[in-house]
Design a protein around this motif. Sequence first.
Motif, PDB file in Angstrom:
ATOM      1  N   LYS A 290      22.026   1.827  -6.498  1.00  0.00           N
ATOM      2  CA  LYS A 290      20.961   1.665  -5.516  1.00  0.00           C
ATOM      3  C   LYS A 290      21.223   2.575  -4.316  1.00  0.00           C
ATOM      4  O   LYS A 290      22.350   2.680  -3.830  1.00  0.00           O
ATOM      5  CB  LYS A 290      20.891   0.215  -5.070  1.00  0.00           C
ATOM      6  CG  LYS A 290      19.782  -0.058  -4.093  1.00  0.00           C
ATOM      7  CD  LYS A 290      19.769  -1.516  -3.692  1.00  0.00           C
ATOM      8  CE  LYS A 290      18.698  -1.707  -2.627  1.00  0.00           C
ATOM      9  NZ  LYS A 290      18.708  -3.058  -2.104  1.00  0.00           N
TER      10      LYS A 290
ATOM     11  N   GLY B 214      19.641   3.384  -0.465  1.00  0.00           N
ATOM     12  CA  GLY B 214      18.704   2.964   0.575  1.00  0.00           C
ATOM     13  C   GLY B 214      18.250   1.540   0.341  1.00  0.00           C
ATOM     14  O   GLY B 214      18.953   0.711  -0.210  1.00  0.00           O
ATOM     15  N   GLY B 215      17.046   1.230   0.768  1.00  0.00           N
ATOM     16  CA  GLY B 215      16.490  -0.094   0.551  1.00  0.00           C
ATOM     17  C   GLY B 215      16.249  -0.836   1.845  1.00  0.00           C
ATOM     18  O   GLY B 215      16.387  -0.313   2.943  1.00  0.00           O
ATOM     19  N   TYR B 216      15.888  -2.087   1.719  1.00  0.00           N
ATOM     20  CA  TYR B 216      15.524  -2.928   2.855  1.00  0.00           C
ATOM     21  C   TYR B 216      16.758  -3.462   3.557  1.00  0.00           C
ATOM     22  O   TYR B 216      17.710  -3.893   2.924  1.00  0.00           O
ATOM     23  CB  TYR B 216      14.653  -4.092   2.366  1.00  0.00           C
ATOM     24  CG  TYR B 216      14.204  -5.002   3.463  1.00  0.00           C
ATOM     25  CD1 TYR B 216      13.198  -4.608   4.341  1.00  0.00           C
ATOM     26  CD2 TYR B 216      14.783  -6.232   3.655  1.00  0.00           C
ATOM     27  CE1 TYR B 216      12.791  -5.427   5.369  1.00  0.00           C
ATOM     28  CE2 TYR B 216      14.380  -7.069   4.667  1.00  0.00           C
ATOM     29  CZ  TYR B 216      13.380  -6.662   5.521  1.00  0.00           C
ATOM     30  OH  TYR B 216      12.985  -7.484   6.544  1.00  0.00           O
ATOM     31  N   LYS B 217      16.731  -3.451   4.857  1.00  0.00           N
ATOM     32  CA  LYS B 217      17.815  -3.984   5.668  1.00  0.00           C
ATOM     33  C   LYS B 217      17.250  -5.110   6.534  1.00  0.00           C
ATOM     34  O   LYS B 217      16.193  -4.956   7.149  1.00  0.00           O
ATOM     35  CB  LYS B 217      18.380  -2.866   6.543  1.00  0.00           C
ATOM     36  CG  LYS B 217      19.550  -3.282   7.377  1.00  0.00           C
ATOM     37  CD  LYS B 217      20.062  -2.098   8.195  1.00  0.00           C
ATOM     38  CE  LYS B 217      21.168  -2.551   9.114  1.00  0.00           C
ATOM     39  NZ  LYS B 217      21.592  -1.499  10.006  1.00  0.00           N
ATOM     40  N   GLU B 218      17.940  -6.219   6.583  1.00  0.00           N
ATOM     41  CA  GLU B 218      17.497  -7.360   7.395  1.00  0.00           C
ATOM     42  C   GLU B 218      17.572  -7.020   8.880  1.00  0.00           C
ATOM     43  O   GLU B 218      18.330  -6.161   9.305  1.00  0.00           O
ATOM     44  CB  GLU B 218      18.389  -8.574   7.114  1.00  0.00           C
ATOM     45  CG  GLU B 218      18.214  -9.159   5.736  1.00  0.00           C
ATOM     46  CD  GLU B 218      16.904  -9.905   5.565  1.00  0.00           C
ATOM     47  OE1 GLU B 218      16.397 -10.462   6.553  1.00  0.00           O
ATOM     48  OE2 GLU B 218      16.400  -9.917   4.437  1.00  0.00           O
ATOM     49  N   TYR B 219      16.796  -7.750   9.689  1.00  0.00           N
ATOM     50  CA  TYR B 219      16.845  -7.582  11.136  1.00  0.00           C
ATOM     51  C   TYR B 219      18.131  -8.189  11.682  1.00  0.00           C
ATOM     52  O   TYR B 219      18.557  -9.264  11.240  1.00  0.00           O
ATOM     53  CB  TYR B 219      15.646  -8.266  11.797  1.00  0.00           C
ATOM     54  CG  TYR B 219      14.340  -7.555  11.553  1.00  0.00           C
ATOM     55  CD1 TYR B 219      13.985  -6.456  12.311  1.00  0.00           C
ATOM     56  CD2 TYR B 219      13.472  -7.984  10.558  1.00  0.00           C
ATOM     57  CE1 TYR B 219      12.798  -5.794  12.097  1.00  0.00           C
ATOM     58  CE2 TYR B 219      12.280  -7.334  10.340  1.00  0.00           C
ATOM     59  CZ  TYR B 219      11.936  -6.237  11.113  1.00  0.00           C
ATOM     60  OH  TYR B 219      10.767  -5.589  10.897  1.00  0.00           O
TER      61      TYR B 219
ATOM     62  N   LYS C 142      17.547 -11.764  13.192  1.00  0.00           N
ATOM     63  CA  LYS C 142      16.879 -12.776  12.367  1.00  0.00           C
ATOM     64  C   LYS C 142      17.421 -14.182  12.649  1.00  0.00           C
ATOM     65  O   LYS C 142      16.663 -15.142  12.715  1.00  0.00           O
ATOM     66  CB  LYS C 142      17.052 -12.429  10.893  1.00  0.00           C
ATOM     67  CG  LYS C 142      16.291 -13.325   9.972  1.00  0.00           C
ATOM     68  CD  LYS C 142      16.424 -12.866   8.534  1.00  0.00           C
ATOM     69  CE  LYS C 142      15.635 -13.787   7.619  1.00  0.00           C
ATOM     70  NZ  LYS C 142      15.788 -13.398   6.229  1.00  0.00           N
TER      71      LYS C 142
ATOM     72  N   ARG D 295      11.585  -3.914  18.058  1.00  0.00           N
ATOM     73  CA  ARG D 295      11.142  -3.945  16.661  1.00  0.00           C
ATOM     74  C   ARG D 295      11.088  -5.371  16.126  1.00  0.00           C
ATOM     75  O   ARG D 295      10.162  -5.741  15.413  1.00  0.00           O
ATOM     76  CB  ARG D 295      12.061  -3.087  15.798  1.00  0.00           C
ATOM     77  CG  ARG D 295      11.837  -1.607  15.955  1.00  0.00           C
ATOM     78  CD  ARG D 295      12.575  -0.807  14.896  1.00  0.00           C
ATOM     79  NE  ARG D 295      14.014  -1.048  14.900  1.00  0.00           N
ATOM     80  CZ  ARG D 295      14.891  -0.351  15.614  1.00  0.00           C
ATOM     81  NH1 ARG D 295      14.470   0.641  16.371  1.00  0.00           N
ATOM     82  NH2 ARG D 295      16.168  -0.626  15.557  1.00  0.00           N
TER      83      ARG D 295
ATOM     84  N   HIS E 299       7.882  -7.509  14.925  1.00  0.00           N
ATOM     85  CA  HIS E 299       7.891  -8.142  13.610  1.00  0.00           C
ATOM     86  C   HIS E 299       7.439  -9.604  13.715  1.00  0.00           C
ATOM     87  O   HIS E 299       6.703 -10.093  12.851  1.00  0.00           O
ATOM     88  CB  HIS E 299       9.297  -8.060  13.005  1.00  0.00           C
ATOM     89  CG  HIS E 299       9.511  -8.918  11.808  1.00  0.00           C
ATOM     90  ND1 HIS E 299       8.960  -8.625  10.582  1.00  0.00           N
ATOM     91  CD2 HIS E 299      10.202 -10.069  11.646  1.00  0.00           C
ATOM     92  CE1 HIS E 299       9.312  -9.558   9.720  1.00  0.00           C
ATOM     93  NE2 HIS E 299      10.063 -10.442  10.342  1.00  0.00           N
TER      94      HIS E 299
END
Length: 104
Positions: free
Chosen positions: A18, A20-25, A28, A67, A71
């Motif tokens: 894998k 890259g991809g999604y990274k959490e805030y 959160k 950001r 969100h």
Amino acid sequence: MGRFIKSWRARKSVAPAKFGGYKEYALKAHADRLRRWIAERPDLTLGEVQRRLATAKVQVSISAIFRFLRHLKLTFKKSPARGRAGPARRRGGAPGLAAKAAAA
């Protein structure tokens, strides 16, 4: 060739891993706290939020706060009642066309 053999032995695949991809805030876990602060004081600045988070041992940048608040849909919109700043050099403002026509 050794790289492919290691990949095959470890994952039973030579497909790329894998990337890259999604990274959490980062904020959160503090969403409820931020919502409460904004509800108590809607005109809280990003710098003030950053300082409050720092007292809770949370170090984040102002842009990360912005950001995350965006969100959460917690954006601050200035109301028309606050008024608008006038031009710095013209205190009276430019005369309108109607005023010029009436004067003529």
